[in-house]
Design an enzyme around this catalytic site. Structure first.
Site, PDB file in Angstrom:
ATOM      1  N   LYS A   1     -22.758  47.083  20.146  1.00 58.52           N
ATOM      2  CA  LYS A   1     -22.483  46.320  21.373  1.00 58.52           C
ATOM      3  C   LYS A   1     -22.139  44.870  21.066  1.00 58.52           C
ATOM      4  O   LYS A   1     -21.477  44.204  21.861  1.00 58.52           O
ATOM      5  CB  LYS A   1     -23.656  46.433  22.344  1.00 58.52           C
ATOM      6  CG  LYS A   1     -25.012  45.978  21.794  1.00 58.52           C
ATOM      7  CD  LYS A   1     -25.273  44.499  21.970  1.00 58.52           C
ATOM      8  CE  LYS A   1     -26.582  44.101  21.317  1.00 58.52           C
ATOM      9  NZ  LYS A   1     -26.827  42.645  21.370  1.00 58.52           N
TER      10      LYS A   1
ATOM     11  N   GLU B   1     -24.123  38.568  15.147  1.00 61.47           N
ATOM     12  CA  GLU B   1     -24.206  39.753  14.294  1.00 61.47           C
ATOM     13  C   GLU B   1     -22.944  40.618  14.359  1.00 61.47           C
ATOM     14  O   GLU B   1     -22.639  41.348  13.419  1.00 61.47           O
ATOM     15  CB  GLU B   1     -25.433  40.592  14.676  1.00 61.47           C
ATOM     16  CG  GLU B   1     -26.764  39.978  14.282  1.00 61.47           C
ATOM     17  CD  GLU B   1     -27.091  40.130  12.802  1.00 61.47           C
ATOM     18  OE1 GLU B   1     -26.202  40.544  12.030  1.00 61.47           O
ATOM     19  OE2 GLU B   1     -28.234  39.803  12.418  1.00 61.47           O
TER      20      GLU B   1
ATOM     21  N   ALA C   1     -34.186  36.268  24.527  1.00 60.43           N
ATOM     22  CA  ALA C   1     -35.491  35.785  24.096  1.00 60.43           C
ATOM     23  C   ALA C   1     -36.085  34.765  25.058  1.00 60.43           C
ATOM     24  O   ALA C   1     -37.285  34.784  25.333  1.00 60.43           O
ATOM     25  CB  ALA C   1     -35.383  35.186  22.691  1.00 60.43           C
TER      26      ALA C   1
ATOM     27  N   ASN D   1     -22.823  36.415  20.723  1.00 53.26           N
ATOM     28  CA  ASN D   1     -21.591  37.127  20.397  1.00 53.26           C
ATOM     29  C   ASN D   1     -20.510  36.876  21.448  1.00 53.26           C
ATOM     30  O   ASN D   1     -19.334  36.700  21.111  1.00 53.26           O
ATOM     31  CB  ASN D   1     -21.882  38.621  20.258  1.00 53.26           C
ATOM     32  CG  ASN D   1     -22.709  38.924  19.025  1.00 53.26           C
ATOM     33  OD1 ASN D   1     -22.198  39.028  17.924  1.00 53.26           O
ATOM     34  ND2 ASN D   1     -24.017  39.052  19.204  1.00 53.26           N
TER      35      ASN D   1
END
Length: 333
Positions: free
Chosen positions: A193, A284, A139, A258
């Site tokens: 992923k 996530e 982002a 992650n």
């Protein structure tokens, strides 16, 4: 008089805000709904997101605490954490009879419990076509207008000419948008992923070297293919921006939540401590792991890397996980 927005974005986290900046710079009127109220107040007062330093909201972005104005847009963008989508969208849908021509979500995960993709939940809830925007993107780089390529996957219910118009609407000189029809494959790649990025962070923290990281990414892609293709995803999706591209970025990039989460596990933190250290951000892959294993079990598929990540989340010794992977029976490719 307030003009009708061109795009309504639901979720003012760093990704929703970066997208709002991107499209407003090209002249789009963007209604950006966020929560909690303190965040919206900060955006209104400072024209800056606290986690996107050095960039200001263009004049075309209107931060909102009330979603009413965003509802009026013909295109809705869902920029919420995966697991909150069902509850938040059920609430939003009940606040207005208005519906967009299209909703595009940017969530990367699979819902716990149901093992369903976000589009599978939102399409029947809202009664509109639901696509996904996904690929190798951080982002902060998008907010700073660094060159980015991403995939817009739209369902077959959106006619080809209209799909191309949406593609053109969302593309900018710095934000190159490719069009796909593989919504399922793009959603699954974007979710899976994150699990592999946790494993990559572990490899890095344990000091296992570049050979090990390259092996992990390569075998991780094979594992992703083993799950995504039987479920209906296309091979070109796996080898493109939403698959291989996003995997490389998330497994190696310093900004990857992650990867950082996996690195903290490798440094000896418990899963709970690592989650707290992310300071409110969401890894996530933690939620996706059980869902991926459940989906694989339903199709008789073996996901050894995912299985070891699941063990790590239960408190297993990281070095024992590496040992188990290295000592699996030899395979032919």
């Amino acid at each position: 008089m307030i003009q009708r927005p061109d795009i309504g974005i639901f979720g003012a986290g760093v990704w929703g805000t970066a997208l709002a900046m991107t499209w407003a710079r090209q002249g789009a009127r963007v209604a950006l709904w966020g929560h909690p109220p303190a965040l919206v107040d900060t955006l209104l007062r400072t024209r800056r997101h606290p986690n996107l330093p050095g960039v200001e909201l263009p004049a075309g972005v209107r931060p909102l605490g009330d979603p009413a104005e965003a509802f009026a847009a013909p295109l809705w963008i869902g920029a919420l954490p995966t697991q909150v989508n069902p509850a938040v969208w059920a609430d939003l849908a009940g606040r207005t009879p208005l519906r967009p021509e299209l909703l595009v979500h940017v969530s990367k995960g699979i819902l716990q419990g149901s093992h369903r993709r976000v589009s599978e939940i939102l399409e029947p809830l809202l009664g509109v076509p639901v696509g996904v925007l996904s690929g190798p993107t951080f982002a902060d780089e998008v907010a700073r207008e660094l060159p980015t390529a991403i995939l817009l996957a739209l369902p077959a219910t959106v006619p080809d000419d209209r799909a191309q118009e949406f593609q053109a609407l969302l593309a900018t000189p710095h934000f190159r948008v490719y069009l796909s029809r593989d919504v399922l494959g793009v959603e699954l790649c974007g979710a899976f992923k994150n699990i592999l990025a946790i494993a990559a962070g572990l490899v890095e923290a344990l000091g296992l070297g570049n050979n090990a990281r390259a092996a992990l990414v390569t075998r991780g892609l094979a594992e992703m293919s083993r799950l995504v293709e039987p479920l209906g995803g296309r091979p070109e999706t796996l080898m493109g921006l939403a698959g291989l591209g996003d995997l490389i970025l998330t497994a190696t990039g310093a900004q990857s939540r992650n990867r950082r989460f996996g690195a903290m596990l490798g440094q000896g933190l418990s899963p709970e401590q690592a989650e707290q250290a992310l300071d409110g951000q969401v890894a996530e892959g933690v939620f996706t792991c059980a869902a991926a294993l459940g989906m694989a079990a339903g199709h008789g598929l073996e996901l050894p890397i995912t299985q070891e990540v699941a063990r790590l989340l239960e408190g297993a010794d990281p070095r024992e996980s590496v040992k188990r992977l290295m000592q699996r029976s030899l395979k032919q490719v």
